[in-house]
Scaffold this active site. Sequence first.
Site, PDB file in Angstrom:
ATOM      1  N   SER A  73     -35.083 -25.672  47.741  1.00  0.00           N
ATOM      2  CA  SER A  73     -34.368 -25.153  48.405  1.00  0.00           C
ATOM      3  C   SER A  73     -33.008 -25.930  47.690  1.00  0.00           C
ATOM      4  O   SER A  73     -31.895 -26.214  48.267  1.00  0.00           O
ATOM      5  CB  SER A  73     -34.037 -25.097  49.786  1.00  0.00           C
ATOM      6  OG  SER A  73     -34.486 -26.594  50.550  1.00  0.00           O
ATOM      7  N   GLY A  74     -33.468 -27.124  47.886  1.00  0.00           N
ATOM      8  CA  GLY A  74     -32.344 -28.447  46.759  1.00  0.00           C
ATOM      9  C   GLY A  74     -31.154 -28.066  45.657  1.00  0.00           C
ATOM     10  O   GLY A  74     -31.344 -27.098  44.959  1.00  0.00           O
ATOM     11  N   GLY A  85     -39.200 -28.722  47.615  1.00  0.00           N
ATOM     12  CA  GLY A  85     -37.988 -28.977  47.525  1.00  0.00           C
ATOM     13  C   GLY A  85     -37.119 -27.377  46.732  1.00  0.00           C
ATOM     14  O   GLY A  85     -35.758 -28.155  46.297  1.00  0.00           O
ATOM     15  N   HIS A 101     -34.072 -43.964  31.387  1.00  0.00           N
ATOM     16  CA  HIS A 101     -33.487 -43.680  30.112  1.00  0.00           C
ATOM     17  C   HIS A 101     -33.468 -44.272  29.131  1.00  0.00           C
ATOM     18  O   HIS A 101     -33.906 -43.903  28.101  1.00  0.00           O
ATOM     19  CB  HIS A 101     -32.170 -43.160  30.615  1.00  0.00           C
ATOM     20  CG  HIS A 101     -31.958 -42.034  31.704  1.00  0.00           C
ATOM     21  ND1 HIS A 101     -33.483 -40.942  31.869  1.00  0.00           N
ATOM     22  CD2 HIS A 101     -31.166 -41.473  32.282  1.00  0.00           C
ATOM     23  CE1 HIS A 101     -32.729 -39.910  33.059  1.00  0.00           C
ATOM     24  NE2 HIS A 101     -32.169 -40.628  33.601  1.00  0.00           N
ATOM     25  N   ASP A 160     -38.764 -37.591  32.787  1.00  0.00           N
ATOM     26  CA  ASP A 160     -37.777 -38.170  31.965  1.00  0.00           C
ATOM     27  C   ASP A 160     -37.004 -37.414  31.424  1.00  0.00           C
ATOM     28  O   ASP A 160     -37.268 -36.923  30.536  1.00  0.00           O
ATOM     29  CB  ASP A 160     -37.795 -39.525  31.682  1.00  0.00           C
ATOM     30  CG  ASP A 160     -36.763 -40.285  31.495  1.00  0.00           C
ATOM     31  OD1 ASP A 160     -35.180 -39.815  31.803  1.00  0.00           O
ATOM     32  OD2 ASP A 160     -36.448 -40.849  30.537  1.00  0.00           O
ATOM     33  N   HIS A 161     -36.069 -36.674  32.443  1.00  0.00           N
ATOM     34  CA  HIS A 161     -35.226 -35.067  31.571  1.00  0.00           C
ATOM     35  C   HIS A 161     -34.667 -35.951  30.106  1.00  0.00           C
ATOM     36  O   HIS A 161     -34.733 -34.738  29.872  1.00  0.00           O
ATOM     37  CB  HIS A 161     -34.434 -35.111  32.712  1.00  0.00           C
ATOM     38  CG  HIS A 161     -33.200 -34.975  33.198  1.00  0.00           C
ATOM     39  ND1 HIS A 161     -34.054 -35.491  34.312  1.00  0.00           N
ATOM     40  CD2 HIS A 161     -32.135 -35.016  32.778  1.00  0.00           C
ATOM     41  CE1 HIS A 161     -32.068 -36.992  34.472  1.00  0.00           C
ATOM     42  NE2 HIS A 161     -31.209 -36.330  32.975  1.00  0.00           N
TER      43      HIS A 161
END
Length: 525
Positions: free
Chosen positions: A29-30, A27, A261, A198-199
């Site tokens: 290009s996203g 992905g 989160h 989970d950033h």
Amino acid sequence: MEVRLSQDNSESCERVSGGRCGYVIFGASGDLSQRKLLPSVFSLCRTKRVAAEFFIVGYARSAMDDAAFRIKVREAIRQVDAGIAESEIEAFAQKCFYVSGGYDQDDGYQALKARTAELDAAFATGGNLVFHVATPPPLYAGIVAGLGKNGLLKRHQNDAPFQRVIVEKPFGRDFESAERLNNDLLEYLAEEQLYRIDHYLGKETVQNILMFRFANPIFEPAWNSAYIDQVQITVAESLGVEHRAGYFEQAGLLRDMFQNHLLQLAALVGMEPPVSLDSENIRDEKVKFMKSIRPFDLDNLPAQMVRGQYGPGVIAGHEVRGYREEAGVSPSSCTETYFAMKLSIDNWRWHGVPFYLRAGKRLERKLTRIAVVFKKAAYGLFAGNKSVESAPAPNVLVFDIQPRQGLSLAVQAKVPGVRMCLAPVRMDFNYRDVYGSEMDEDYSTLILDCIRGDQSLYWRRDGVQASWRLLTPALRDSGTCSLGGASGPMDMLEIYPAGSWGPTAGERLLEKDGRQWLEPSLGNT
Ligand code: NDP
């Protein structure tokens, strides 16, 4: 997991490095790749936190060659920091390559296999590969199957060379779909190879919660229901749905923010001390905490949770549209852009201490904050004492995650003067003051951890199960709504003005317990 914060040993804490490997983005290009992944990997290379033996391959259907992809790479880095020297950007661009292919076609995977083998030899990366799956979620399982079937991925524990897969959020739409996804992925991967991201957990301020709790023993004796009255967690955004309406219409706020989160933040505040900082021990304790959250009473959901959707309003002096007028959103959409809930924790430490969680879009301002509100001082000492002019407010310990990064403790102090007056004052720590403005990008931390084989900050299967098991009942009426006259138990959706702090029902959730959301300006310096 490293103990990263200590002024005395900051030299040794500063730089943890990852070994040699290739990093493949599906992905590529996203949006995520452009805004977060490429700048984060650039930062790792620039600061030499990954070995010199390192390459990046972007993979997507869009027709591009290496040169066209490198143009996107350069743009991505300049967008984050226009001041970076051209030579540094160019050195990084020369490590970036691109393969165009479909997600369900063997041809594409074979082309990727040939390219990574070639690059592995050229960059001496020892066959080590990290695949970052950053496509829309319905493609996750097919991509991992494509990698497995085409021999790019072998199921093993942690042998060398390693192959690891980072899977973006959201992980499933509910308990059943998350389980299905787990089963599909684990057909080709061992749990040790699967990194469910989970950033939020990559943020220094989030990691600091554990360090603060367990490295400062003065707080531990008071970290329980004897001394703590409530915990409040707020994740507020001032932005609306932006360009992600297609995804958000299907997901809604509860799926988008809570399953990952907010529950992770609650677990960091509420978990028991782990036996060690080893990733399995930390994750064991988080899962135990999630399992101790009392399941929602299905006959009484509105007493425990609130759904809202933003209408038109004003943010920072600008008029903004309501959610239903946004591009790509149905004019009769029932998708919630705000959710609040009350959690009750059935364990020894937290019995009787509510955890109030809320998150929303188009709220007054961007703010992610955890507030631990302590019980008030012994009443008898001050009640009826005419010489004390104000009742003491509770101590409040605030973890600011973003945009401010730091923590503060509100204590009571006597106001100077002849009279006995009390006022809250704050002891304050701001990361910027101590460590400067440069804090690691959350994705840099997480990608580096994956390269190093450290899963502490990633979700484990049982954690995903526990969170979806809790939340799935709350999803049962999402997608339906009646404004004003509710017909289902949870289909009441309150429209709130953009730029406010959400629906009035969100205030009432606490008011009926005799509490209120803390003033958002608290500590906002
Ligand atoms: P995009 O919608 O930009 O998709 C990424 C790429 O996937 C596209 O460039 C496209 O590449 C391909 N793609 C998109 N739709 C389809 C489709 N229907 N069928 C096949 N391929 C498709 O997603 P994002 O980059 O925004 O997000 C990627 C993942 O990361 C998602 O799971 C998202 O939830 C997650 N995420 C995103 C965040 C963000 O800020 N963007 C934040 C946190 C998580 P091509 O057509 O070239 O193959």
